[in-house]
Design a protein around this motif. Structure first.
Motif, PDB file in Angstrom:
ATOM      1  N   PHE B 162       0.822  -1.218   0.000  1.00 42.19           N
ATOM      2  CA  PHE B 162       0.000   0.000   0.000  1.00 42.19           C
ATOM      3  C   PHE B 162       0.854   1.266   0.000  1.00 42.19           C
ATOM      4  CE2 PHE B 162      -3.730  -2.592   0.593  1.00 42.19           C
ATOM      5  CZ  PHE B 162      -4.698  -1.851  -0.065  1.00 42.19           C
ATOM      6  N   ILE B 163       2.056   1.212   0.567  1.00 40.76           N
ATOM      7  CA  ILE B 163       2.959   2.356   0.445  1.00 40.76           C
ATOM      8  C   ILE B 163       3.227   2.612  -1.036  1.00 40.76           C
ATOM      9  CG2 ILE B 163       5.374   3.086   0.724  1.00 40.76           C
ATOM     10  CD1 ILE B 163       5.304   1.942   3.536  1.00 40.76           C
ATOM     11  N   LYS B 197       1.566   7.657   6.023  1.00 37.85           N
ATOM     12  CA  LYS B 197       2.551   8.517   6.692  1.00 37.85           C
ATOM     13  C   LYS B 197       2.042   9.954   6.763  1.00 37.85           C
ATOM     14  CE  LYS B 197       7.370  10.057   6.274  1.00 37.85           C
ATOM     15  NZ  LYS B 197       8.670   9.822   5.620  1.00 37.85           N
ATOM     16  N   PHE B 198       1.681  10.518   5.602  1.00 36.40           N
ATOM     17  CA  PHE B 198       1.153  11.877   5.552  1.00 36.40           C
ATOM     18  C   PHE B 198      -0.379  11.828   5.631  1.00 36.40           C
ATOM     19  CE2 PHE B 198       5.299  12.107   3.497  1.00 36.40           C
ATOM     20  CZ  PHE B 198       5.863  13.215   4.119  1.00 36.40           C
ATOM     21  N   PRO B 199      -1.014  12.922   6.100  1.00 43.15           N
ATOM     22  CA  PRO B 199      -2.470  12.880   6.324  1.00 43.15           C
ATOM     23  C   PRO B 199      -3.289  12.529   5.077  1.00 43.15           C
ATOM     24  CG  PRO B 199      -1.527  14.824   7.365  1.00 43.15           C
ATOM     25  CD  PRO B 199      -0.430  14.206   6.542  1.00 43.15           C
ATOM     26  N   PRO B 203      -3.944   4.005   2.560  1.00 45.51           N
ATOM     27  CA  PRO B 203      -5.333   3.798   2.170  1.00 45.51           C
ATOM     28  C   PRO B 203      -6.267   4.791   2.862  1.00 45.51           C
ATOM     29  CG  PRO B 203      -4.679   2.137   3.774  1.00 45.51           C
ATOM     30  CD  PRO B 203      -3.446   2.914   3.422  1.00 45.51           C
ATOM     31  N   HIS B 204      -7.237   5.274   2.101  1.00 41.71           N
ATOM     32  CA  HIS B 204      -8.214   6.204   2.652  1.00 41.71           C
ATOM     33  C   HIS B 204      -9.409   5.471   3.237  1.00 41.71           C
ATOM     34  CE1 HIS B 204      -6.044   8.276  -0.704  1.00 41.71           C
ATOM     35  NE2 HIS B 204      -5.848   9.149   0.249  1.00 41.71           N
ATOM     36  N   LEU B 205      -9.648   4.280   2.739  1.00 40.91           N
ATOM     37  CA  LEU B 205     -10.802   3.491   3.186  1.00 40.91           C
ATOM     38  C   LEU B 205     -10.370   2.030   3.365  1.00 40.91           C
ATOM     39  CD1 LEU B 205     -13.345   4.928   0.589  1.00 40.91           C
ATOM     40  CD2 LEU B 205     -13.331   5.441   3.054  1.00 40.91           C
ATOM     41  N   ILE B 206     -10.898   1.380   4.390  1.00 37.61           N
ATOM     42  CA  ILE B 206     -10.577  -0.027   4.660  1.00 37.61           C
ATOM     43  C   ILE B 206     -11.867  -0.779   4.973  1.00 37.61           C
ATOM     44  CG2 ILE B 206      -9.332  -1.610   6.192  1.00 37.61           C
ATOM     45  CD1 ILE B 206      -7.292   0.599   6.713  1.00 37.61           C
ATOM     46  N   PHE B 388      11.170  -0.571   8.446  1.00 36.04           N
ATOM     47  CA  PHE B 388      10.008  -0.433   7.585  1.00 36.04           C
ATOM     48  C   PHE B 388      10.208   0.782   6.680  1.00 36.04           C
ATOM     49  CE2 PHE B 388       5.421   0.706   7.053  1.00 36.04           C
ATOM     50  CZ  PHE B 388       5.048  -0.468   6.427  1.00 36.04           C
ATOM     51  N   ALA B 389       9.694   0.696   5.445  1.00 37.77           N
ATOM     52  CA  ALA B 389       9.917   1.762   4.461  1.00 37.77           C
ATOM     53  C   ALA B 389       9.389   3.108   4.962  1.00 37.77           C
ATOM     54  CB  ALA B 389       9.238   1.405   3.148  1.00 37.77           C
ATOM     55  N   GLN B 390      10.144   4.160   4.682  1.00 42.36           N
ATOM     56  CA  GLN B 390       9.742   5.519   5.061  1.00 42.36           C
ATOM     57  C   GLN B 390       9.779   6.390   3.813  1.00 42.36           C
ATOM     58  OE1 GLN B 390       8.577   6.738   7.794  1.00 42.36           O
ATOM     59  NE2 GLN B 390       8.785   4.889   9.042  1.00 42.36           N
ATOM     60  N   PRO B 391       8.735   6.361   3.009  1.00 39.09           N
ATOM     61  CA  PRO B 391       8.759   7.133   1.774  1.00 39.09           C
ATOM     62  C   PRO B 391       8.788   8.634   2.061  1.00 39.09           C
ATOM     63  CG  PRO B 391       6.566   6.288   2.166  1.00 39.09           C
ATOM     64  CD  PRO B 391       7.451   5.670   3.209  1.00 39.09           C
ATOM     65  N   ALA B 392       9.622   9.338   1.313  1.00 38.85           N
ATOM     66  CA  ALA B 392       9.743  10.787   1.503  1.00 38.85           C
ATOM     67  C   ALA B 392       9.075  11.526   0.355  1.00 38.85           C
ATOM     68  CB  ALA B 392      11.209  11.174   1.590  1.00 38.85           C
ATOM     69  N   ARG B 393       8.675  12.750   0.621  1.00 35.56           N
ATOM     70  CA  ARG B 393       8.106  13.628  -0.399  1.00 35.56           C
ATOM     71  C   ARG B 393       9.021  14.821  -0.605  1.00 35.56           C
ATOM     72  NH1 ARG B 393       1.709  14.526   1.018  1.00 35.56           N
ATOM     73  NH2 ARG B 393       1.106  12.341   0.748  1.00 35.56           N
ATOM     74  N   ILE B 394       8.977  15.363  -1.797  1.00 33.09           N
ATOM     75  CA  ILE B 394       9.642  16.641  -2.031  1.00 33.09           C
ATOM     76  C   ILE B 394       8.852  17.726  -1.311  1.00 33.09           C
ATOM     77  CG2 ILE B 394      10.095  18.380  -3.799  1.00 33.09           C
ATOM     78  CD1 ILE B 394      10.824  16.089  -5.664  1.00 33.09           C
TER      79      ILE B 394
END
Lengths: 405, 405
Positions: B162-163, B197-199, B203-206, B388-394
Motif C-alpha cells: 500500500f505504500i 505517513k502523511f495525512p 489507504p483512505h478506506l478499509i 520499515f519503508a519511510q517514503p519521503a516527499r519533495i
C-alpha cells in the motif's frame, strides 16, 4: 560555452521503484554548475509545465533528496498526457518565460518524443536550449539501450514473486498463473525465469507478447507440465495476443476499457488471469487453478529494489547534467553494456529513440515460444542486483516404510 | 519423566513466509534432548503421516536447516485435508508403529483440531504421547493469542504494497483498490493502514469482513474521498459480505468455486477487485479505476519479512520441544504480549484453540466501519518489524507563476 539559466526536470509515464534516483542525480549534479541559476521541478510531468506548476528544487535539502531517491514512484508526480505539437509549443513558451535553458525529462519512449518536439520548438525560435531525455521504463523497451532504469527492480520483483509462488505451489500443488506487465515487450515476464533454482522449479512455462498465443498449444503445454511434475507454474505477459494481433484479454469481454491512445486497458484488472484459469479448469479438469495479477506492485514496491538498478538510475540522472551543461548537446541517454558487468552511458539523437519500441530478440526466446533461453538468463542476471533470494529445500533422506511397504 | 522415542513434525494449511522458522526451531531444539531417538518430517502435512512419507530430519545439516528457515512456504510441503476421526486414527497408528512419542504440528485452527483428535487417540489407547500445536496463520485468527506467527510478515507485505500503491496513485491519480486475504478476520486488511505517513496518504478506506459491506455506503465513501483528495486508495478484504452474510464475490457470478469445506474460493482470482472497479466506474463516472489482488504474494514473498515475526516463529518452534520434552504436556502454544514490546509463550489446552476463529475486536474498527482506529496501529506497529519503508516527499517551495497569474 556557458549557457546560463534554469533547469526544469519532470517525470512522465508510469512510475518505477528507482525513478527518483534519476531525479535526484540530475538535481544534485546540476547544483554543482555555477551557470545553473535555479532548478525547477514540474509537478505532474509535461502537464506541470503547461500549468506553470513548478517547485523550486534548489531549496530542497540534500538529506530529503536522498530520502526521496530511495522512495518509489514519481516524486514530482506524473502524467499520461501524450502532447501534440500545440501542447509542446505551449510548454516551451512557459519554459522560455522562466528563462529555462535546460529541460530534463525522465520517461519512456513517449516522453522522449515529447523532448524531441520541444527541442525542435527551441531550434525554430533560435532559443539556446538543451533538452535531454533520461530513460526510464520497467518494460525495458527503449531501442539502442542494453536495458533501461526501472527494469532491473521490476524484474527483481517479478523473479522474487515467482520464487514465492513456486514454493507455495510446491507445498499445495495445482496450476498457478502469474500475470506480468508488458504490452509489447516480454522482458519483464521473461524475468520470471530468474526464480528457477532446482530443475523442477517453476516457472515451467513463459508466454510473451513477442509470440502468438495459441490457446490449444497452451493447454497442451500445461497438461504436459502437470503430468510431469504434478503441478505447473506459468508466467504470462498481460500483452499476449492471438495470431491476428488481438489481445487475448479482448476475447474475454466486449466492454474492455481503452486508453487515450486507443490501447486496451491491460493492467489493474484480474481478467486475463481469471480467463486463463477458467480455460484450464474447464478443459484439463484440474481443480486447483489459481492466478495472481502482479499489477502495480511490480513498479512501486520499496523493499524489493535492485542495487544495480538504483546506481544506474542515479547515474543517468547525473549524466543528463554532464551532457547538457558540459557537453552542450541534446540527446537521449542510453545504457551500453561494455563488460560483465559494466556499463557506459552514451548520448544518442532524440529522434532515434522517440516513439520506437524494442522487443525481446529472438535469441532470448526458445523455439517452442513457451520459455526463454540461457542467453536471456545471462543478460538478466546482473540487472536484478545482489543478495537475491536463495530458497533452500530440505534434503534429508527418506525413511523406510513399516506399515505400508 | 524421560519419554524416549521419535518426534514427527509436519506443516499444515496455507504456507507463510516464516513457517520454516518454526520447523527449524523445533528440529534444532529437539536434537538437544538425549531421549529423542530421531526427528522425522512428514511430507505434505497430516497426509504425509497417513502415507508414511517421512524424511529423517536428524540427518539434515545445520547450515541447510538455517537456509530452509529463511525460505518462504512450507519446506515439508502441506495439505488442505481436513481429517475426520478415522483419518486421525490411521495417522496415529502410523506414528505408533514408528515409535513416535512426540507430534508437533505447525498450522492454523484446523491443524490444532487435528492435533487434538490425534492426542485423544493416544489417550484412548493408553499410549504415552505428546502432541503440540505450533501456531501459524497470516490471518491472525487464532483465539487466546495476541497474534500468530506469519501475520507480521504478511502484514508487512500488505503495508509495503500500500505504500507503493499510494505513491503510484498519487503520481497518476484515480481510484485504486487492493484486495487482501482473509476470509473472516480483517487483521491483514487492516494492516494496510500502516502504510499511511502523511495525512492525505492512502489507504483512505478499509473494508473488513467484521462489518457488513453496504455497496451504497461504499460508493458514497469513495465519492467523498475522491472529492476531497482527487484520488482514492482502498483496502478491501476478500471476505467482505453483505447483510445476509453472503460473500460480495458471490454476487458477481453463479459459478463461484467452492472448496472441500463448502467455502467459496476467494483467493487466486481477480474477480472481486474487477467487480468493485466496474461498480465505481459505472456509478461515479471516474475513468481511472484500478484494482490489484495481492493473492499468494502476501504469504510467500521472501524479500519482505518482519524480523520480529521471524524471531517469534523460531521461538514457538523451540517452545514445542520445551513443553513436550521437559514439561511433558500436550498443548497449543500461544503468544502473549507482556510489554511494549515483549512476548511470552504460554501453553493452553488444545480444545481451547481448535476450530475457533478470532475476529478483529470492536475497538480496532472505526464507528463508520470503513477504517481502523489508532488502537489497531499501536497493536500492529511492532509486529511488522524494523526497517520499515519511510517514503519521503519533495517539500520544495512553489514557484510564482509568470505566464498564468
Amino acid at each position: 560555452m556557458n549557457l546560463q539559466g534554469k533547469v526544469v526536470i519532470a517525470q512522465g509515464g508510469g512510475p518505477t521503484a528507482v525513478i527518483n534516483q534519476s531525479l535526484v542525480g540530475a538535481i544534485l549534479e546540476s547544483k554543482k554548475f555555477s551557470q545553473i541559476t535555479k532548478i525547477y521541478g514540474a509537478v505532474g510531468g509535461i502537464r506541470g509545465i503547461i500549468n506553470e506548476d513548478f517547485l523550486d528544487l534548489s531549496q530542497e535539502t540534500t538529506h530529503n533528496l536522498e530520502q526521496v531517491a530511495i522512495s518509489a514512484s514519481s516524486a514530482l508526480l506524473s502524467t499520461r498526457d501524450k502532447p501534440d505539437d500545440d501542447y509542446c509549443t505551449e510548454a516551451f513558451h512557459v519554459m522560455k518565460a522562466h528563462d529555462v535553458r535546460y529541460f530534463f525529462y525522465i520517461g519512456g519512449n513517449d516522453s522522449s518524443d515529447t523532448v524531441r518536439i520541444i527541442n525542435e520548438k527551441a531550434i525554430q525560435e533560435n532559443y539556446d536550449f538543451r533538452a535531454i531525455h533520461i530513460p526510464k521504463t520497467i518494460d525495458n523497451d527503449l531501442v539502442l539501450n542494453d536495458h533501461t532504469p526501472g527494469f532491473g527492480s521490476a524484474a527483481r520483483f517479478v523473479a522474487e514473486a515467482f520464487i514465492g509462488a513456486n514454493l507455495d505451489n510446491r507445498s499445495l500443488p495445482g496450476v498457478y498463473i502469474g500475470i506480468v506487465m508488458g504490452r509489447h515487450a516480454g522482458f519483464l515476464t521473461a524475468a520470471s525465469a530468474m526464480a528457477k533454482k532446482f530443475p523442477d522449479d517453476g516457472p515451467h512455462l513463459i508466454y510473451l507478447p513477442e509470440r502468438v498465443f495459441d490457446k490449444e498449444q497452451f493447454l497442451q503445454d500445461v497438461k504436459n507440465t502437470y503430468d510431469k511434475y504434478g503441478r505447473c507454474v506459468i508466467a504470462v505477459s498481460e500483452g499476449i495476443t492471438d495470431k491476428n494481433g488481438t489481445p487475448i484479454i479482448s476475447t474475454l469481454s466486449e466492454t474492455v476499457e481503452k486508453d487515450a491512445h486507443g490501447n486496451v486497458q491491460l493492467s489493474g484488472t484480474g481478467a486475463l488471469g481469471d480467463l486463463l484459469s477458467d480455460y484450464i479448469k474447464k478443459n484439463l479438469k484440474i481443480s486447483r487453478v489459481r492466478s495472481d495479477t502482479f499489477g502495480y506492485l511490480q513498479r512501486s514496491f520499496m523493499p524489493c529494489v535492485s542495487d544495480i538498478d538504483q546506481i544506474e538510475a542515479r547515474e543517468v540522472g547525473e549524466k543528463a547534467a554532464h551532457f547538457a551543461i558540459w557537453h552542450n548537446i541534446n540527446c537521449s541517454i542510453t545504457i551500453q553494456r561494455v563488460g560483465n558487468y559494466a556499463v557506459e552511458y552514451k548520448p544518442v539523437p532524440l529522434k532515434e529513440i522517440a516513439a520506437k519500441t524494442r522487443l525481446m530478440p529472438d535469441e532470448y526466446i526458445n523455439s517452442n515460444g513457451n520459455y526463454i533461453t540461457n542467453d536471456f538468463i545471462s543478460y538478466c542476471a546482473p540487472l536484478i542486483g545482489s543478495d537475491f533470494a536463495q530458497p533452500a529445500r530440505i534434503r534429508a533422506p527418506k525413511v523406510d516404510r513399516i506399515v505400508k511397504k
